[in-house]
Design a protein around this motif. Structure first.
Motif, mmCIF file in Angstrom:
data_model
loop_
_atom_site.group_PDB
_atom_site.id
_atom_site.type_symbol
_atom_site.label_atom_id
_atom_site.label_comp_id
_atom_site.label_asym_id
_atom_site.label_seq_id
_atom_site.Cartn_x
_atom_site.Cartn_y
_atom_site.Cartn_z
ATOM 1 N N GLU A 1 -67.252 10.982 15.136
ATOM 2 C CA GLU A 1 -66.123 10.166 14.666
ATOM 3 C C GLU A 1 -66.559 8.715 14.447
ATOM 4 O O GLU A 1 -66.252 8.112 13.426
ATOM 5 C CB GLU A 1 -64.981 10.200 15.701
ATOM 6 N N ASP A 2 -67.253 8.139 15.428
ATOM 7 C CA ASP A 2 -67.638 6.727 15.351
ATOM 8 C C ASP A 2 -69.015 6.571 14.712
ATOM 9 O O ASP A 2 -69.900 7.406 14.897
ATOM 10 C CB ASP A 2 -67.678 6.115 16.765
ATOM 11 N N GLY B 1 -71.862 3.049 18.779
ATOM 12 C CA GLY B 1 -71.189 2.751 20.041
ATOM 13 C C GLY B 1 -72.162 2.850 21.203
ATOM 14 O O GLY B 1 -73.368 3.012 21.026
#
Length: 303
Positions: free
Chosen positions: A185-186, A189
């Protein structure tokens, strides 16, 4: 002779196999070799370069346009190809009097365990013996048997101690690339938690201090499909199974991971490769930077 100064050197990696030079002006590697290796034909020089017979500052270089700077040290193999090191399990990336950097393949242990004789240390010790080097390989850090990539081995106890005692200051960049299950999704991070082994030697994580070791992993997605993501991981701490556990924690385990994975195994291997390793040389304090290509099989999934 313009641009050339033959070095008097105490380098002993390949007794009698290399001639040593120092560069005195900016140049591209092939151009420099053709201008300075007297009595060598263009074909022979190119064959030596292609056959991994040229090292710049100890690092094997095959690129014709590799940029040279004044002070760079060049070693030229006297035979067309350096045939002293052969192994299907690892590639010798760099060697000097104090240490070696190798790229290990999948399926070989970093060091001996139990009755298994197939390990990187044994392969290196055999090579040191064949090249009449009075040293043995000292393990400084490990990669799992099924993880491929870059590793450092010290050639003597003093170098091993220097690396082990100051590892986190000496090694300033360690990056892995992995194929993970599912679409991340990201884009980037950080994941941080405590890691501890249970009695079955399975590492598990905890968001609060569980008496284990604090572990920090930074991630950056390089490519993705609906089925898989190609992710670069940069380690801030080097804990056992850190990337594999942190990937699983994010819900995107490393593909082919039989311990922490979800059965997704597109390449029939653990899809984890240590591809960047940068450190200050423990003895000379020079910056040493190594990078291997992302395995083509990983890239192929994202065509």
């Amino acid at each position: 002779m313009k641009g050339l100064k033959q070095m008097k050197t105490n380098h002993t990696s390949h007794p009698g196999d290399y001639d040593y030079y120092e560069v005195s002006e900016d140049s591209a590697l092939l151009e420099w070799l053709l201008g300075n290796l007297k009595g060598e034909s263009r074909t022979k020089v190119k064959a030596t370069l292609k056959g991994r017979g040229i090292r710049v500052n100890g690092k094997q270089v095959t690129r014709f346009d590799y940029p040279l700077k004044p002070g760079d040290r060049i070693s030229v193999s006297r035979s067309k190809k350096n045939d002293t090191f052969h192994s299907r399990y690892l590639r010798l990336v760099y060697e000097d009097r104090f240490l070696v950097v190798v790229e290990k393949n999948v399926g070989i242990l970093s060091m001996a365990a139990g009755h298994s004789s197939l390990n990187v240390k044994a392969v290196l010790d055999d090579y040191f013996g064949k090249t009449r080097q009075k040293c043995t390989a000292h393990v400084v850090h490990r990669l799992d048997r099924e993880t491929s990539g870059l590793m450092i081995y010290a050639k003597d106890m003093q170098t091993e101690q220097l690396l082990e005692h100051d590892w986190h200051h000496i090694v300033y960049d360690r990056r892995y690339v992995a194929v993970v299950s599912g679409e991340m999704e990201d884009d980037e991070g950080t994941i941080a938690n405590w890691l501890q082994d249970n009695k079955a030697y399975v590492t598990y994580s905890s968001p609060v201090d569980n008496g284990g070791k604090y572990a920090v992993t930074h991630f950056h997605v390089l490519d993705r499909t609906v089925d898989h993501s190609l992710v670069e991981y940069r380690l801030e701490t080097g804990r056992k199974n850190q990337i594999r556990v942190h990937s699983a924690d994010m819900g995107h385990p490393v593909c082919g991971d039989t311990k922490y994975g979800n059965g997704d195994d597109p390449l029939h291997r653990l899809c984890l490769h240590a591809y960047v390793l940068c450190f200050y040389h423990p003895v000379t304090h020079e910056r040493m930077e190594f990078e291997t290509p992302i395995p083509p099989s990983f890239r192929h999934l994202f065509k």
